[in-house]
Design a protein around this motif. Sequence first.
Motif, PDB file in Angstrom:
ATOM      1  N   TYR A  14     -49.432  15.074  -4.517  1.00  0.00           N
ATOM      2  CA  TYR A  14     -48.731  13.915  -3.962  1.00  0.00           C
ATOM      3  C   TYR A  14     -47.344  13.769  -4.588  1.00  0.00           C
ATOM      4  O   TYR A  14     -46.339  13.579  -3.890  1.00  0.00           O
ATOM      5  N   LEU A  15     -47.283  13.883  -5.924  1.00  0.00           N
ATOM      6  CA  LEU A  15     -45.994  13.741  -6.612  1.00  0.00           C
ATOM      7  C   LEU A  15     -45.040  14.847  -6.170  1.00  0.00           C
ATOM      8  O   LEU A  15     -43.854  14.604  -5.909  1.00  0.00           O
ATOM      9  N   LEU A  16     -45.587  16.061  -6.043  1.00  0.00           N
ATOM     10  CA  LEU A  16     -44.771  17.196  -5.601  1.00  0.00           C
ATOM     11  C   LEU A  16     -44.210  16.950  -4.205  1.00  0.00           C
ATOM     12  O   LEU A  16     -43.029  17.168  -3.930  1.00  0.00           O
ATOM     13  N   MET A  17     -45.100  16.438  -3.315  1.00  0.00           N
ATOM     14  CA  MET A  17     -44.680  16.222  -1.935  1.00  0.00           C
ATOM     15  C   MET A  17     -43.656  15.094  -1.850  1.00  0.00           C
ATOM     16  O   MET A  17     -42.745  15.145  -1.039  1.00  0.00           O
ATOM     17  N   ARG A  18     -43.832  14.059  -2.696  1.00  0.00           N
ATOM     18  CA  ARG A  18     -42.870  12.968  -2.661  1.00  0.00           C
ATOM     19  C   ARG A  18     -41.501  13.491  -3.057  1.00  0.00           C
ATOM     20  O   ARG A  18     -40.482  13.176  -2.468  1.00  0.00           O
ATOM     21  N   SER A  34     -36.133  15.292  -1.220  1.00  0.00           N
ATOM     22  CA  SER A  34     -35.115  16.258  -1.645  1.00  0.00           C
ATOM     23  C   SER A  34     -34.284  16.708  -0.451  1.00  0.00           C
ATOM     24  O   SER A  34     -34.650  16.499   0.702  1.00  0.00           O
ATOM     25  N   PRO A  35     -33.142  17.328  -0.719  1.00  0.00           N
ATOM     26  CA  PRO A  35     -32.328  17.872   0.385  1.00  0.00           C
ATOM     27  C   PRO A  35     -33.130  18.825   1.266  1.00  0.00           C
ATOM     28  O   PRO A  35     -32.955  18.866   2.477  1.00  0.00           O
ATOM     29  N   TYR A  36     -34.059  19.564   0.631  1.00  0.00           N
ATOM     30  CA  TYR A  36     -34.891  20.493   1.376  1.00  0.00           C
ATOM     31  C   TYR A  36     -35.750  19.733   2.395  1.00  0.00           C
ATOM     32  O   TYR A  36     -35.834  20.110   3.566  1.00  0.00           O
ATOM     33  N   GLY A  37     -36.354  18.629   1.938  1.00  0.00           N
ATOM     34  CA  GLY A  37     -37.179  17.825   2.842  1.00  0.00           C
ATOM     35  C   GLY A  37     -36.355  17.263   3.988  1.00  0.00           C
ATOM     36  O   GLY A  37     -36.803  17.243   5.139  1.00  0.00           O
ATOM     37  N   SER A  83     -31.855   6.544   2.447  1.00  0.00           N
ATOM     38  CA  SER A  83     -30.400   6.534   2.588  1.00  0.00           C
ATOM     39  C   SER A  83     -29.763   5.771   1.433  1.00  0.00           C
ATOM     40  O   SER A  83     -28.731   6.156   0.893  1.00  0.00           O
ATOM     41  N   ARG A  84     -30.426   4.655   1.038  1.00  0.00           N
ATOM     42  CA  ARG A  84     -29.871   3.873  -0.059  1.00  0.00           C
ATOM     43  C   ARG A  84     -29.844   4.699  -1.341  1.00  0.00           C
ATOM     44  O   ARG A  84     -28.906   4.658  -2.100  1.00  0.00           O
ATOM     45  N   ARG A  85     -30.916   5.479  -1.524  1.00  0.00           N
ATOM     46  CA  ARG A  85     -30.995   6.274  -2.742  1.00  0.00           C
ATOM     47  C   ARG A  85     -29.848   7.284  -2.794  1.00  0.00           C
ATOM     48  O   ARG A  85     -29.303   7.573  -3.848  1.00  0.00           O
ATOM     49  N   VAL A  86     -29.480   7.805  -1.649  1.00  0.00           N
ATOM     50  CA  VAL A  86     -28.391   8.772  -1.620  1.00  0.00           C
ATOM     51  C   VAL A  86     -27.078   8.102  -2.005  1.00  0.00           C
ATOM     52  O   VAL A  86     -26.283   8.643  -2.777  1.00  0.00           O
ATOM     53  N   GLU A  87     -26.875   6.882  -1.492  1.00  0.00           N
ATOM     54  CA  GLU A  87     -25.624   6.185  -1.780  1.00  0.00           C
ATOM     55  C   GLU A  87     -25.510   5.839  -3.263  1.00  0.00           C
ATOM     56  O   GLU A  87     -24.420   5.903  -3.829  1.00  0.00           O
ATOM     57  N   ALA A  88     -26.641   5.506  -3.885  1.00  0.00           N
ATOM     58  CA  ALA A  88     -26.592   5.010  -5.264  1.00  0.00           C
ATOM     59  C   ALA A  88     -26.138   6.071  -6.263  1.00  0.00           C
ATOM     60  O   ALA A  88     -26.030   7.219  -5.944  1.00  0.00           O
TER      61      ALA A  88
END
Lengths: 286, 314
Positions: free
Chosen positions: B159-163, B168-171, B309-314
């Motif tokens: 689960y942690l790996l998938m999250r 990630s950019p890959y996801g 999206s917010r995480r990317v901006e931060a």
Amino acid sequence: MQNIIFGLVTGSILAIATVGFSMIRQTEGFINIAHGQLLTLGAFLGYFFVATVEMNVFLAGLAAMVLVGLIGVLLAIVVFRPVAKSGPLAQLFTSIGLAYLLFGLIRVIFGANVTFFPTGFGRRLDLGPVNVTVGEILIVVVAAVVVGLLALFLTQTRLGTWIRATASNPELARLRGIPVNRVSYAVWFVASALAGLAGVMVGLIGNVHSELGWTQILIILAAAVLGGLGSIYGVLAAGLLLGLAMDLSALIIPTSYRTVVAFGVLILGLLLRPQGLFAAKGRREA
Amino acid sequence: MSGVILFLVGVVTLAGIYAILAMILNLEAGWAGMWDLGLAGLVAVGGYVFIITTQTTHEDVIFAPGWPMWAGAIAGSLAAGIAALIIGIPSLRVRGEYFLITTLAFAEVIRQLSINLGTITRGTVGFNQFSRPFEGLVSGSGYRWLLLALVWAIVLLVYLLMRRLGHSPYGRLLRGFRDNDPVARSLGKHTNRHRLQTFVLAGLMYGAVAPLYVWFIRTVTPSLFTSEVTFVTWTALVIGGIASLRGPVIGAAILLIVTEAAALAQGLGEMAVVLASVRFIVLGLVLILVMRFRPEGLANERDAFANASRRVEA
């Protein structure tokens, strides 16, 4: 030579089963995994009519066909109509769910045992290098007649023309005032009835058991993809071809590899001609 | 009473195994858009290679190198990865439902081979004598608890790996070309190569999970790797919510508890066949009802990635 006869019989049955599957795919737009279970249902109903009601095989086959056809229409209304707007993924998984539901019900009602039709195959005819039973000839003849009638129905009647119009462009068909619902029910009836007939035939040449649907649907899928899903004649040819390939392969490798051969042909077909053997247009994505 | 508890431990363990399978399926089907109906085949490759390479007795089989368990597990995973590569190259030439059918076909070929290659796989008899990890540490019934802990620890890990992968950019790339392949290509992404990579990655993971399944079931026969495994995993994913994060785990837990509940009463002699069939009826009904009333599943993709999206901006 003997294997060519077996191949023809297997191929005719497969063609009948696959044509129905492919009609649903064309007009309803999704892969109906439950088609295999309708086939099983046909086999069990046919067996029930012959063994318990003691009907004539032809009458039993006809009764099973009509009954499975009606059940198909009922399932279309109750199960598939409500999810029609949710897209092909939802419809596909609904059909998988339905396949499990039917599989479970068939096992509860008819049991999980293997049974055989109490019907003989008639006289064995000695034709020089090959032996053919009357039953085997009848299966091929019935299959050919049914396919001929289907072709006449699709090309010569108004309902048939509507079905073909809906298959090639549902939006346009609706705009032109074709009663799309009636077409849909007609397709479900015909396709399910064909599955029922194929089921009776599979039961006649082999045996009747509850796992039938799962093994048959795999081969039906292979034949449908090989034929290019769209064209009815392509699917017919692919069904015959796969039937012949499976039974002719028995000459060089053990018969337990029959399904492997079918899928080998399918994989080869996809590699060489990704658009299907007889598809006129390119494959549309799901 | 303790019998019921042990049974429930078994159900939860199996739910954990399916949760892992559903998360892997979510990676390839939910995010990368590859509707794989052949995962049972890859699990079979992993399971068989694991069990064959760790066999020590040559009874009935021609190949039994007796490798240690970790080596067998790695071999199983690699073999499933290679199988995925072999399946992926021709299958990924076609899309959508054709891909689905081709993968289903390959899985059936693998199963038929496992039946027919009797000198390697012991045919329909299969394997039922093999040891499991840490078996010396706990007594008979205690082992079920140990396996439960092991499985759910791996659930958490995956689960942690998938999250991580999902955010990630890959996801994002996977979800990007799932939704619009031409746009991803126009941005210079080699979408076909990424599809194959993801398919092989999923294959490696299916192969790595297979030993857990084998340890839980305690036998290895072809009947364990029918398309039922594939369909149950898909049902779990679809119930939970395809392309979400928690969905696969929630879906697997609910599905397995609901379907196995029927098995609780199975000791009732002649009713056994009926009850075994009830499992299929329940499975089918659940799938039909979820598709009808909640086709996006219990959890959904929008919520899972709401903060992305917010995480990317931060």
